[in-house]
Design an enzyme around this catalytic site. Structure first.
Site, PDB file in Angstrom:
ATOM      1  N   LYS A  52       0.806  -1.155  -0.073  1.00  0.00           N
ATOM      2  CA  LYS A  52       0.094   0.032  -0.165  1.00  0.00           C
ATOM      3  C   LYS A  52       0.881   1.455  -0.088  1.00  0.00           C
ATOM      4  O   LYS A  52       0.607   2.195  -0.795  1.00  0.00           O
ATOM      5  CB  LYS A  52      -0.945  -0.008   1.145  1.00  0.00           C
ATOM      6  CG  LYS A  52      -2.072  -1.049   1.173  1.00  0.00           C
ATOM      7  CD  LYS A  52      -2.863  -1.310   2.376  1.00  0.00           C
ATOM      8  CE  LYS A  52      -3.810  -2.425   2.256  1.00  0.00           C
ATOM      9  NZ  LYS A  52      -4.500  -2.895   3.392  1.00  0.00           N
ATOM     10  N   GLN A  96      -4.927  -1.857   9.489  1.00  0.00           N
ATOM     11  CA  GLN A  96      -4.757  -3.234   8.920  1.00  0.00           C
ATOM     12  C   GLN A  96      -5.405  -3.999   9.690  1.00  0.00           C
ATOM     13  O   GLN A  96      -5.073  -4.286  10.880  1.00  0.00           O
ATOM     14  CB  GLN A  96      -3.509  -3.645   8.428  1.00  0.00           C
ATOM     15  CG  GLN A  96      -3.198  -4.938   7.684  1.00  0.00           C
ATOM     16  CD  GLN A  96      -3.852  -4.752   6.298  1.00  0.00           C
ATOM     17  OE1 GLN A  96      -4.055  -3.548   5.860  1.00  0.00           O
ATOM     18  NE2 GLN A  96      -4.134  -5.738   5.644  1.00  0.00           N
ATOM     19  N   ASP A 119     -10.508   3.463   4.334  1.00  0.00           N
ATOM     20  CA  ASP A 119     -11.277   2.005   3.928  1.00  0.00           C
ATOM     21  C   ASP A 119     -12.658   1.923   3.797  1.00  0.00           C
ATOM     22  O   ASP A 119     -13.209   0.838   3.185  1.00  0.00           O
ATOM     23  CB  ASP A 119     -10.789   1.347   5.211  1.00  0.00           C
ATOM     24  CG  ASP A 119      -9.956   0.130   4.996  1.00  0.00           C
ATOM     25  OD1 ASP A 119      -9.569  -0.289   4.103  1.00  0.00           O
ATOM     26  OD2 ASP A 119      -9.531  -0.344   6.066  1.00  0.00           O
TER      27      ASP A 119
HETATM   28  N1  GUN Z   1      -7.253  -6.877   5.718  1.00  0.00           N
HETATM   29  C1  GUN Z   1      -7.580  -7.565   4.477  1.00  0.00           C
HETATM   30  N2  GUN Z   1      -8.338  -6.633   3.672  1.00  0.00           N
HETATM   31  C2  GUN Z   1      -8.378  -5.292   4.334  1.00  0.00           C
HETATM   32  C3  GUN Z   1      -8.960  -4.146   4.054  1.00  0.00           C
HETATM   33  O1  GUN Z   1      -9.476  -3.881   3.029  1.00  0.00           O
HETATM   34  N3  GUN Z   1      -8.836  -3.262   4.868  1.00  0.00           N
HETATM   35  C4  GUN Z   1      -8.225  -3.378   5.961  1.00  0.00           C
HETATM   36  N4  GUN Z   1      -8.025  -2.439   6.836  1.00  0.00           N
HETATM   37  N5  GUN Z   1      -7.809  -4.427   6.544  1.00  0.00           N
HETATM   38  C5  GUN Z   1      -7.756  -5.591   5.521  1.00  0.00           C
END
Ligand code: GUN
Length: 284
Positions: A52, A96, A119
């Site tokens: 990311k 996350q 998100d």
């Molecule tokens: N873990 C797996 N997919 C995601 C996501 O889209 N956002 C977040 N914050 N954690 C994740």
């Protein structure tokens, strides 16, 4: 079979963000900034978080990773989030998931400011989203919709089955497909005879979280298959999804590979959301 290449779509969308980011920089003397918070040392999560950050930097945004020890308390985590909420140089916040068992994602989603919700998962964002109002939207299902649009797959009138009912993927995916006028059935781990449902579907989105769960026999001829799974060890140590992709050649009309399908589009939507949040906050 048409391979729905998420990297191709990502490249196009990310390129379209670059001039927006340039314009933001010109007006605000800094690029949009995403802060990612990760707790503990789950290897796969650290890889996703690093990807990311790299993606942010490639389009000209900046990103900070806060890597916290697994034994941090909920109060300490909330305090960090409050600080980030107040920090004018932070446009997007992403925590996350999954978190270590003693921490609550519910607490996190109540604490992150909806104005910085990269998100699209805070309850304010989800409320707007499920009520059909403009807002940042959950990254993975929004990425799936962008892939379908890019490849001119119009879901209107389709029978769609979503497998998985998480707040991150399954529930918002079912809503987005409904918005796009598909007729949606939401299946999950307690669904009896899952294959009876998936075999009737023109479009199946699989977000079951089980490596290589479904294959050719679970889909009708010429179905569109979207695989949201991501597993490090399901196929002799190779990254694989919830679908046995290699069985679909000559059977499905179109399908997303893993890796290189939905994964890159999740990150691309995160970049779009961060950019949008930065632009909105700068206008206040
Ligand atoms: N873990 C797996 N997919 C995601 C996501 O889209 N956002 C977040 N914050 N954690 C994740």
């Amino acid at each position: 079979m048409l391979v729905l290449d998420g990297k191709e779509v990502s490249g196009k969308v990310r390129a379209s963000l670059v001039p927006r980011i340039e314009a933001f920089k010109a007006r605000n003397e800094r690029p949009p900034h995403l802060t990612v918070v990760i707790v503990g040392d789950d290897k796969a999560s650290h890889v996703y978080v690093r990807n990311k950050k790299i993606a942010c930097e490639k389009v000209g945004m900046t990103s900070t990773i806060h890597s916290l020890p697994a034994d941090i308390t909920q109060n300490e985590l909330n305090e960090l989030l409050e600080t980030l909420n107040q920090d004018d140089a932070v446009d997007g916040i992403l925590v996350q998931f999954p978190l270590p068992a003693h921490l609550s994602s519910h607490e996190v989603l109540k604490t992150v400011s909806p104005e910085k919700d990269a998100d699209g998962l805070t309850y304010t964002s989800l409320g707007y989203f499920f009520a059909g109002q403009p807002t940042v939207r959950p990254c993975t299902p929004e990425g799936v919709m962008t892939i379908l649009k890019h490849f001119n797959i119009n879901v209107e009138g389709m029978r769609a089955v979503v497998v998985g009912r998480s707040n991150i993927v399954g529930k918002p995916m079912a809503h987005m497909l409904t918005e796009a006028n598909a007729t949606v059935t939401l299946c999950h781990s307690k669904t009896k005879n899952l294959s009876e449902y998936t075999k009737q579907a023109d479009l199946v989105v699989v977000a079951a979280g089980k490596a290589r769960l479904l294959g050719k026999d679970d889909f009708k001829k010429d179905a569109v298959v979207i695989d949201v799974g991501m597993h490090g060890t399901g196929n002799n140590g190779k990254l694989c999804g919830d679908v046995r992709f290699e069985e679909l050649q000559g059977w499905a009309k179109a399908a997303t590979p893993v890796p290189g399908g939905v994964g890159p589009m999740t990150i691309t939507t995160l970049l779009q959301n961060t950019c949008l949040l930065a632009e909105k906050r700068a206008l206040r």
